[in-house]
Design a protein around this motif. Structure first.
Motif, short mmCIF file in Angstrom:
data_model
loop_
_atom_site.label_atom_id
_atom_site.label_comp_id
_atom_site.label_asym_id
_atom_site.label_seq_id
_atom_site.Cartn_x
_atom_site.Cartn_y
_atom_site.Cartn_z
N UNK A 24 -4.85 3.60 6.24
CA UNK A 24 -5.11 4.13 7.57
C UNK A 24 -4.06 5.20 7.93
N UNK A 25 -2.80 4.86 7.67
CA UNK A 25 -1.73 5.79 8.06
C UNK A 25 -1.71 7.02 7.17
N UNK A 26 -2.16 6.85 5.91
CA UNK A 26 -2.05 7.99 5.00
C UNK A 26 -3.37 8.73 4.83
N UNK A 27 -4.34 8.39 5.71
CA UNK A 27 -5.66 9.00 5.57
C UNK A 27 -5.59 10.52 5.58
N UNK A 28 -4.69 11.06 6.40
CA UNK A 28 -4.62 12.51 6.53
C UNK A 28 -3.61 13.12 5.55
N UNK A 29 -2.94 12.28 4.77
CA UNK A 29 -1.95 12.80 3.82
C UNK A 29 -2.31 12.35 2.41
N UNK A 30 -1.45 12.65 1.48
CA UNK A 30 -1.76 12.21 0.12
C UNK A 30 -0.81 11.10 -0.31
N UNK A 31 -0.32 10.34 0.65
CA UNK A 31 0.62 9.26 0.34
C UNK A 31 -0.06 8.19 -0.51
N UNK A 32 0.71 7.64 -1.41
CA UNK A 32 0.22 6.44 -2.08
C UNK A 32 1.36 5.45 -2.21
#
Ligand SMILES: [Zn+2]
Ligand SMILES: [Zn+2]
Length: 261
Positions: free
Chosen positions: A235-243
């Motif tokens: 949810x928090x990384x939906x707009x980023x490419x975090x994994x």
């Protein structure tokens, strides 16, 4: 380089290894000395090389191996005075170092900052372990994530954090009502939901490895805890490419070794 391994986690007993090339320490000693020694050997560390054990609080599941350990090994035990005074049924046979929660101290080349957490113990602490610009946060046995804790754990490269129970499982589970109330309270244990809210809204995203710890065997299921954390992170990384890697610490087996730096 820092290596981290949770040797066992849960109300049956807790101990976590954190070490650099030169310094080896344990957070809590709630497992048998034999079990800890065997776990350490599996990651290539001899128990004689442990330079200190830092104690988060006096509950049995965090200290019950201390009597035997301190009879056989000479590593000092680091704990606060209120925690020392609240210890019951455990004897520290070797040396002990009195620490103050909120005051940083050093063991070898590791800097350790104990910080207060909200839990029904005399002087409960979470820990930040720092080495060469890297930081590990170890936070279990807390009823809620306060503003101060959010602030403290910022900038951590590895986050070991409690995901104790599923609130619904706890409510319908086998615990007597007073114990349910204790676990649910702000002085109790962190729920999957509380942790998910933190991961989604407040976590800074720096730690790529998150270890879910102190899972209840009666009031949680490992896959529920994992899903809850993963959904929050997605949810928090939906707009980023975090994994992020989510690791489940277990009661009876050691976690994979996490290496950073
Ligand atoms: Zn505990
Ligand atoms: Zn506790």
């Amino acid at each position: 380089m820092l290596r981290i391994c949770v040797m066992g986690s849960g109300s049956g007993g807790n101990a976590t290894y954190v070490g650099s090339e030169k310094t080896h320490l344990l957070i809590d000693f709630g497992l048998s000395t034999r079990r800890v020694a065997e776990s350490l050997l599996q990651i290539g560390v001899h128990t004689d090389d442990i330079q200190g054990v830092v104690i988060s609080h006096e509950h049995t599941d965090h200290v019950k191996g201390l009597t035997t350990f301190t009879r056989r090994f000479c590593a000092p035990i680091f704990l606060s005075r209120p925690t020392l005074e609240a210890l019951t049924g455990v004897t520290i046979n070797g040396s002990r170092e009195i620490i103050e929660v909120g005051m940083a101290f050093r063991i070898g080349d590791l800097d350790i900052l104990p910080f207060p957490v909200s839990h029904d113990a005399a002087d409960p602490a979470g820990f930040l372990i720092r080495h060469q610009g890297m930081q590990v946060a170890h936070v279990t046995d807390l009823g809620c994530i306060t503003e101060a804790i959010r602030y403290r754990v910022q900038g951590s490269d590895v986050l070991i954090i409690e995901s104790n129970h599923d609130e619904e499982m706890l409510k319908i589970g086998p615990y007597p009502w007073p114990l349910k109330q204790r676990v649910l309270s702000r002085l109790g244990h962190l729920s999957n939901r509380d942790l998910a809210a933190y991961l989604q809204n407040d976590f800074d995203g720096r730690a790529r490895t998150i270890v879910l710890a102190h899972l209840s065997q009666k009031n949680n299921h490992p896959e529920l805890a994992r899903l809850s954390a993963q959904e929050a992170l997605a949810e928090r990384s939906a707009a980023r490419s975090d994994s992020f890697e989510v690791i489940l610490a277990q009661q009876d087996t050691l976690s994979p070794v996490i290496t950073i730096g």
